[in-house]
Design an enzyme around this catalytic site. Structure first.
Site, PDB file in Angstrom:
ATOM      1  N   ASP A 125       2.567  -4.824   9.823  1.00 51.69           N
ATOM      2  CA  ASP A 125       3.391  -3.669   9.451  1.00 51.69           C
ATOM      3  C   ASP A 125       2.865  -2.365  10.023  1.00 51.69           C
ATOM      4  O   ASP A 125       3.490  -1.320   9.886  1.00 51.69           O
ATOM      5  CB  ASP A 125       3.536  -3.571   7.929  1.00 51.69           C
ATOM      6  CG  ASP A 125       2.220  -3.301   7.194  1.00 51.69           C
ATOM      7  OD1 ASP A 125       1.174  -3.076   7.860  1.00 51.69           O
ATOM      8  OD2 ASP A 125       2.237  -3.307   5.950  1.00 51.69           O
ATOM      9  N   HIS A 136      -0.852  -1.258   6.555  1.00 51.10           N
ATOM     10  CA  HIS A 136      -1.890  -1.729   5.641  1.00 51.10           C
ATOM     11  C   HIS A 136      -3.076  -2.344   6.392  1.00 51.10           C
ATOM     12  O   HIS A 136      -2.892  -2.988   7.429  1.00 51.10           O
ATOM     13  CB  HIS A 136      -1.315  -2.753   4.667  1.00 51.10           C
ATOM     14  CG  HIS A 136      -0.344  -2.161   3.690  1.00 51.10           C
ATOM     15  ND1 HIS A 136       1.004  -2.087   3.945  1.00 51.10           N
ATOM     16  CD2 HIS A 136      -0.546  -1.580   2.478  1.00 51.10           C
ATOM     17  CE1 HIS A 136       1.615  -1.503   2.931  1.00 51.10           C
ATOM     18  NE2 HIS A 136       0.699  -1.182   2.019  1.00 51.10           N
ATOM     19  N   SER A 176      -2.486  -0.625  -3.312  1.00 49.57           N
ATOM     20  CA  SER A 176      -2.524  -1.767  -2.393  1.00 49.57           C
ATOM     21  C   SER A 176      -3.857  -1.913  -1.673  1.00 49.57           C
ATOM     22  O   SER A 176      -4.220  -3.014  -1.255  1.00 49.57           O
ATOM     23  CB  SER A 176      -1.401  -1.645  -1.354  1.00 49.57           C
ATOM     24  OG  SER A 176      -1.552  -0.466  -0.583  1.00 49.57           O
ATOM     25  N   ASN A 215       0.234   6.835  -2.480  1.00 53.99           N
ATOM     26  CA  ASN A 215       1.626   6.592  -2.859  1.00 53.99           C
ATOM     27  C   ASN A 215       2.251   7.802  -3.552  1.00 53.99           C
ATOM     28  O   ASN A 215       3.462   8.026  -3.451  1.00 53.99           O
ATOM     29  CB  ASN A 215       1.724   5.358  -3.758  1.00 53.99           C
ATOM     30  CG  ASN A 215       1.425   4.086  -2.989  1.00 53.99           C
ATOM     31  OD1 ASN A 215       1.943   3.865  -1.898  1.00 53.99           O
ATOM     32  ND2 ASN A 215       0.568   3.257  -3.537  1.00 53.99           N
ATOM     33  N   GLY A 244       1.690  -0.355  -4.225  1.00 50.17           N
ATOM     34  CA  GLY A 244       2.678   0.660  -4.529  1.00 50.17           C
ATOM     35  C   GLY A 244       2.344   1.545  -5.709  1.00 50.17           C
ATOM     36  O   GLY A 244       3.102   2.462  -6.031  1.00 50.17           O
TER      37      GLY A 244
END
Length: 221
Positions: A176, A179, A29, A96, A66
């Site tokens: 969030d 990120h 990402s 991840n 992801g």
């Protein structure tokens, strides 16, 4: 752009035209630009900065949010086929795997195969890594040396993805709180620029890309 000559089934990168290199940005990402517009994602921001020196530079985005090391390895053949001749690959993967608890030995093996694939096509690599935030340091400890070990073993460049002060900064994340936002990625692009330019210069001079040879301004470790 570089040209690729083939002999004995292998590809050999020829010196790039001064107008611009072609770079494949491969990873998760952080490369894909989760939650960002295409123009604000890393490939576009890095490309704009590179065009200050190379007017026709291209940064091809091949990031998927992801993605783990296994995902990157699986997608690599298609990414290479679509990209064509390359002057450099920028590879960002690992967080991840840590979050999903993938065994460190598996991560190491996957990333080694990614680097070996690029080497088989004579494409130099600049490998990035993310230092874990404090709350994840214990969990990430078994993975800590993977990137540095592989960079040394495969003679590729190694650079921190984030410059100091960006990771964890409350004004440099999306809603969030995880990120990076466009401002953070702008800082990342500025931070990576010297390392990318140095990698391009060294690779086309026929020199290796071991991390300690990079400019100190790139915060290489």
């Amino acid at each position: 752009m570089s040209l690729v000559a083939r002999a004995g089934g292998r590809s050999y990168v020829q010196p790039m035209d001064a107008s611009g290199p072609t770079i494949l940005a491969l990873g998760d990402s952080l490369v894909a630009g989760y939650g960002l517009s295409v123009d604000d994602a890393l490939p576009a921001q890095l490309q704009r900065r590179l065009r200050g020196r190379y007017p026709q530079a291209r940064v091809i985005g091949a990031g998927v949010s992801g993605a783990t090391s296994a995902d990157v390895l699986r997608r690599l053949p298609a990414a290479l086929e679509q990209a064509g001749a390359l002057d450099l690959a920028l590879v960002q993967v690992g967080p991840n795997d840590v979050l999903r608890g993938v065994a460190p030995d598996v991560v190491r093996a996957n990333l080694a195969r990614v680097l070996a694939t690029f080497a088989g096509r004579s494409v130099p690599v600049l490998l990035t890594r993310v230092d874990p935030p404090a709350m994840l340091r214990a969990r990430a400890a078994p993975y800590r040396t993977i990137h540095a070990d592989l960079a040394r073993d495969h003679d590729v460049g190694l650079v921190s993805f984030f410059p100091p002060g960006v990771l964890g900064h409350p004004e440099m994340v999306l809603a969030d709180r995880v990120h990076p936002n466009a401002r953070a990625i702008a800082a990342v692009a500025a931070h990576l620029l010297s390392a990318v330019e140095h990698a391009l210069a060294r690779s086309h001079a026929g020199a290796g890309l071991v991390g300690e040879d990079f400019p100190s301004g790139a915060e290489l470790r």
